[in-house]
Design a protein around this motif. Structure first.
Motif, short mmCIF file in Angstrom:
data_model
loop_
_atom_site.label_atom_id
_atom_site.label_comp_id
_atom_site.label_asym_id
_atom_site.label_seq_id
_atom_site.Cartn_x
_atom_site.Cartn_y
_atom_site.Cartn_z
N GLY A 406 14.48 -0.24 -16.90
CA GLY A 406 13.82 -0.95 -15.81
C GLY A 406 14.67 -1.13 -14.58
N ARG A 407 15.79 -0.41 -14.48
CA ARG A 407 16.67 -0.53 -13.31
C ARG A 407 16.28 0.52 -12.27
N ILE A 408 16.51 0.18 -11.03
CA ILE A 408 16.15 1.08 -9.92
C ILE A 408 17.10 2.27 -9.95
N ASP A 409 16.53 3.47 -10.03
CA ASP A 409 17.33 4.69 -10.05
C ASP A 409 17.25 5.43 -8.72
N THR A 410 16.05 5.59 -8.20
CA THR A 410 15.83 6.30 -6.94
C THR A 410 14.88 5.49 -6.08
N VAL A 411 15.19 5.45 -4.79
CA VAL A 411 14.33 4.74 -3.85
C VAL A 411 14.38 5.47 -2.52
N ASN A 412 13.25 5.53 -1.82
CA ASN A 412 13.21 6.22 -0.54
C ASN A 412 13.11 5.20 0.60
N PRO A 413 13.40 5.66 1.81
CA PRO A 413 13.35 4.71 2.94
C PRO A 413 11.98 4.07 3.12
N GLY A 414 10.90 4.79 2.74
CA GLY A 414 9.56 4.21 2.87
C GLY A 414 9.42 2.94 2.06
N ALA A 415 10.02 2.91 0.86
CA ALA A 415 9.94 1.70 0.03
C ALA A 415 10.67 0.54 0.69
N THR A 416 11.84 0.84 1.26
CA THR A 416 12.58 -0.21 1.95
C THR A 416 11.81 -0.73 3.16
N ARG A 427 20.33 -0.41 -6.19
CA ARG A 427 20.24 0.70 -7.16
C ARG A 427 21.11 0.39 -8.37
N GLY A 428 20.53 0.62 -9.56
CA GLY A 428 21.22 0.26 -10.79
C GLY A 428 20.94 -1.17 -11.22
N ARG A 429 20.11 -1.88 -10.48
CA ARG A 429 19.73 -3.25 -10.83
C ARG A 429 18.22 -3.34 -10.91
N ARG A 430 17.75 -4.43 -11.45
CA ARG A 430 16.30 -4.61 -11.61
C ARG A 430 15.70 -5.12 -10.30
N MET A 431 14.46 -4.71 -10.04
CA MET A 431 13.79 -5.15 -8.82
C MET A 431 13.54 -6.65 -8.84
N SER A 432 13.43 -7.22 -10.04
CA SER A 432 13.18 -8.66 -10.13
C SER A 432 14.38 -9.48 -9.69
N GLU A 433 15.57 -8.84 -9.55
CA GLU A 433 16.73 -9.57 -9.06
C GLU A 433 16.60 -9.91 -7.59
N LEU A 434 15.71 -9.24 -6.87
CA LEU A 434 15.41 -9.60 -5.49
C LEU A 434 14.40 -10.75 -5.52
N GLU A 435 14.82 -11.90 -5.06
CA GLU A 435 13.97 -13.09 -5.18
C GLU A 435 12.60 -12.92 -4.55
#
Length: 760
Positions: A406-416, A427-435
């Motif tokens: 469940g850790r973020i492996d790949t992300v594109n600028p559109g998601a950001t 990257r390498g962490r869970r999305m739920s760590e972003l409050e």
């Protein structure tokens, strides 16, 4: 190794072998060399040994120095050569030293044993034994001669020959004769076949016989090798004949002697001579024992040096032969380790090491081919990855790939951009760590789990759902999310921001509502108003006082509300039934000037002024609709600054150019210094019934958006901040319309149109 070097080694080996052979021969004949041999030749033998040893030591030293310099300089393979040379040298030197030690002790003890005191005593005893034997034989012979002399003394002269012959046979001797006073042979019988008369006796023997009556001489013929070999070694004995003148006849005169010659046994003579020679040689060897010892030990030492040199030579030769393929392989391995997979040299011999070099060369070639294929595959993979990354980077939709944990492996600028969060840093962490994304991440993950456990109808490899994501500003983003499970339990999430789509859907819904309201509500409004006015007309005269006032107030309320309802319905009708734009070439500055004539008081009060670009390009537009747009925007600006004493609104037109310097669009901007747009309004400002005014319907900007879309213009709303820093307080708002549908690049205004005023 070159051909010349190989021949040099072969010649050296042959020379060493020859020298070793000569030295071995000298050692082998040392015990049988003639007397005085080592005394005569010791000097040159010693210096030959020294010279050969010095040359060999010099060669060994030079070879060792060269190897040391190679090791010190770090030349590749020198340590391996040193190790091989040491191993071979150790194998050759240690046994050689052991054999040398044993041989040294053996030679010393052997030489000492040759000259042992017991051997000397035995040789002396042998000599004494031989001398005693000869002496005993002489005594026996003397006794026989005395007896024969007594017998002969009584014999007549006429019978002397017969008497002598008879005596010879009785005594079993070789020769018997009568000898005169001077040793002349008077008569005799027997003797050697080579002479008629026997040899004359020695005068000293005659004198001894005269004084002693019987004299026996020493063995004769011992010094003559031929006499010894022929058995002619003999003893000579003389006996003085008393009264020889009377007994031998009247003719005889002077002294007479009886001489007897008896041959010695050949075996006895040979043994005696052998003992005598051995004794002489022993004495000679004893005299040269020092030289003999030095020659033997020197030659033995030289043989050891030769053996060591041969071992070192063999070590270097075999070391080179063994090390060459190993060094070739080691150098090839080093080159392969450095990434050099070029063709490697091989040996042409047929042994296993040469086969190993060929196998290594084949392996290197295969590795080179494999690396080429891998590089080609990597290039293709990198190209595909680059293309994929380019697609992901330019994709407007957001793409996030999660690993199995469940850790973020790949992300594109559109998601950001859509989620407005620094996802690359997570990257390498869970999305739920972003409050801000905790709720969204939990909802998405639950949807993944639900799709895996109980997929809905029509869902096979992926699912699709919409989520609302609240923002800190109060805005709510509507996201359309599609998810899929990838190999190795990875999960893919693709999402789009459909907030504007939803807003457009709301606008379409409002258009439908407005159309129905205009139809259903407008028709009853006129009868209601007329009925209320008729009631007032009929009843006002009949009522008095408070009743009359109440009637007038109620009818006024009804009429006012009906008018308000009519205005609202008309606005809905205009929004729903906005006619299609009739595009013609027109001057935007002229339209702005026409609309601003309606706001002369605001211009005179300094709350409104215009800044219009000179010689603007003509745009394609509908004059009526654009007047309405300009009017709505100017009115909204004036309403925003109505409560500010220093409030003002600026209307500005600008040309927009591309990087190449070509005219791209004409921009219309309405700027005010009011409180700006609320954050929750910025995203939904163009939806119907979205407004911050207490009396507004929220249809003004919606109509402006529809007209802008009809003209292919782009409209933007933004707040202005102090010093251009968004962290600073808001100092105003700006609405910008960019018209890219130009009639000409540059064109003067219509000659029949009104002049362009410069308003301040």
């Amino acid at each position: 190794m070159t051909r010349a070097a190989r021949w040099a080694w072969v010649i050296s080996l042959v020379t060493i072998t020859g020298v070793c052979g000569v030295l071995s021969f000298l050692l082998s004949i040392g015990a049988t060399t003639p007397r005085g041999f080592f005394e005569r030749h010791y000097a040159w033998l010693f210096w030959v040994n020294v010279a050969v040893a010095v040359v060999l030591m010099l060669v060994i030293g030079i070879a060792a120095l060269r190897l040391f310099l190679r090791v010190r300089s770090g030349k590749f393979g020198s340590r391996l050569l040193l190790k091989l040379a040491g191993i071979f040298a150790l194998v050759g030197v240690v046994p050689g030293l052991l054999i040398y030690t044993v041989s040294y002790q053996y030679v010393n003890r052997s030489i000492d044993s040759w000259f042992d005191v017991r051997l000397a005593s035995a040789l002396q005893s042998g000599l004494e034994l031989g001398a005693g034997t000869f002496e005993a034989m002489g005594i026996e012979l003397g006794q026989k001669v005395r007896d024969a002399a007594d017998k002969l003394r009584d014999t007549n002269f006429s019978q002397q020959v017969l008497a002598l012959e008879r005596l010879r046979e009785q005594m079993n001797v070789r020769t018997i004769a009568l000898v005169g006073p001077n040793g002349q042979i008077l008569s005799g019988v027997g003797g050697d076949t080579g002479s008629l008369l026997p040899d004359r006796p020695d005068l000293s023997l005659l004198r001894r016989a005269r004084s002693e009556e019987v004299a026996v001489g020493k063995p004769e013929g011992l010094d003559d090798d031929s006499a010894v070999l022929q058995g002619r070694v003999h003893l000579r004995a003389l006996a003085y004949l008393h009264g020889s003148e009377r007994s031998l006849g009247a003719s005889a005169s002077g002294e007479r002697y009886l001489m007897v010659v008896q041959r010695l046994p050949t075996a006895t003579v040979a043994n005696a001579l052998a003992v005598q020679n051995a004794r002489g040689e022993y004495e000679q060897r004893a005299l040269e024992i020092g030289g003999l010892r030095r020659v033997y030990l020197g030659t033995l030492t030289l043989v050891l040096i030769l053996a060591v040199f041969a071992a070192l030579l063999l070590a270097v030769t075999l070391g080179n032969q063994l090390a060459r393929p190993l060094l070739l392989l080691a150098d090839g391995v080093r080159q392969v380790a450095q990434g050099d997979l070029s063709a490697k040299p091989v040996l042409t011999t047929r042994d296993e090491l040469a086969g190993l070099t060929r196998s290594f060369a084949d392996m290197t070639e295969q590795l080179s081919d494999a690396r080429s294929m891998v590089e080609m595959s990597v290039t293709q993979l990198e190209a595909a990855r680059t293309n994929l990354q380019t697609i992901l980077d330019n994709l407007t939709a957001g793409v996030i790939v999660f690993d199995a944990d469940g850790r973020i492996d790949t992300v594109n600028p559109g998601a950001t951009r859509i989620l407005r969060q620094p996802l690359f840093a997570y990257r390498g962490r869970r999305m739920s760590e972003l409050e801000p994304l905790q709720g969204f991440a939990q909802a998405v993950w639950q949807r993944f789990d639900a799709h895996r456990s109980t997929p809905e109808d029509g869902e096979r490899g992926q699912w699709q759902d919409s989520f609302e994501l609240p923002q800190p500003s109060g805005e709510i983003l509507t996201l359309l999310v599609r998810g899929a499970t990838m190999p190795h339990d990875a999960r893919l999430m693709v999402f789009d921001d459909i907030t504007e789509v939803v807003s457009a859907q709301r606008s379409a819904a409002w258009s439908e509502v407005a159309r129905r309201l205009a139809h259903e509500i407008k028709n009853p409004l006129t009868p209601i108003q007329l009925s209320a006015e008729r009631l007032q007309h009929k009843l006002e005269a009949k009522l008095e006082g408070a009743d009359q006032a109440m009637l007038v107030r109620a009818v006024g309320t009804i009429v006012n509300q009906v008018q308000a309802m009519k205005q609202l319905v008309n606005e809905f009708r205009d929004y729903a039934r906005l006619p299609a734009a009739q595009l013609t070439a027109l001057d935007l500055n002229n339209l702005v000037a026409e609309v601003l004539l309606l706001y002369v008081p605001a211009q005179e009060a300094g709350r409104l002024h215009a800044d219009l670009v000179a010689e603007p390009p003509l745009i394609m537009g509908d004059a009526t609709q654009l007047r309405q747009v300009i009017h709505n925007l100017v009115q909204n600006g004036l309403d925003a600054v109505s409560e500010r004493p220093d409030g003002h609104v600026q209307v500005r037109t600008q040309k927009s150019f591309s990087e190449a310097g070509e005219l791209r669009s004409l921009r219309l901007q309405i700027i005010d210094n009011g409180p700006g747009f609320a954050d929750k309004v910025l995203k939904r400002a163009f939806e119907p019934y979205v407004t911050t005014k207490s009396k507004g319907t929220g249809l003004g900007l919606a109509v402006v958006k529809k007209i802008a879309d009809e003209h292919g213009a782009r409209i933007r709303l933004s707040n202005l901040h102090k010093d251009g820093d968004e962290a600073q307080p808001t100092v105003g708002a700006q609405v910008s319309l960019s018209f890219s549908n130009l009639a000409t690049a540059f064109g003067p205004a219509d000659p029949g149109a009104a002049p362009q005023p410069r308003l301040n």
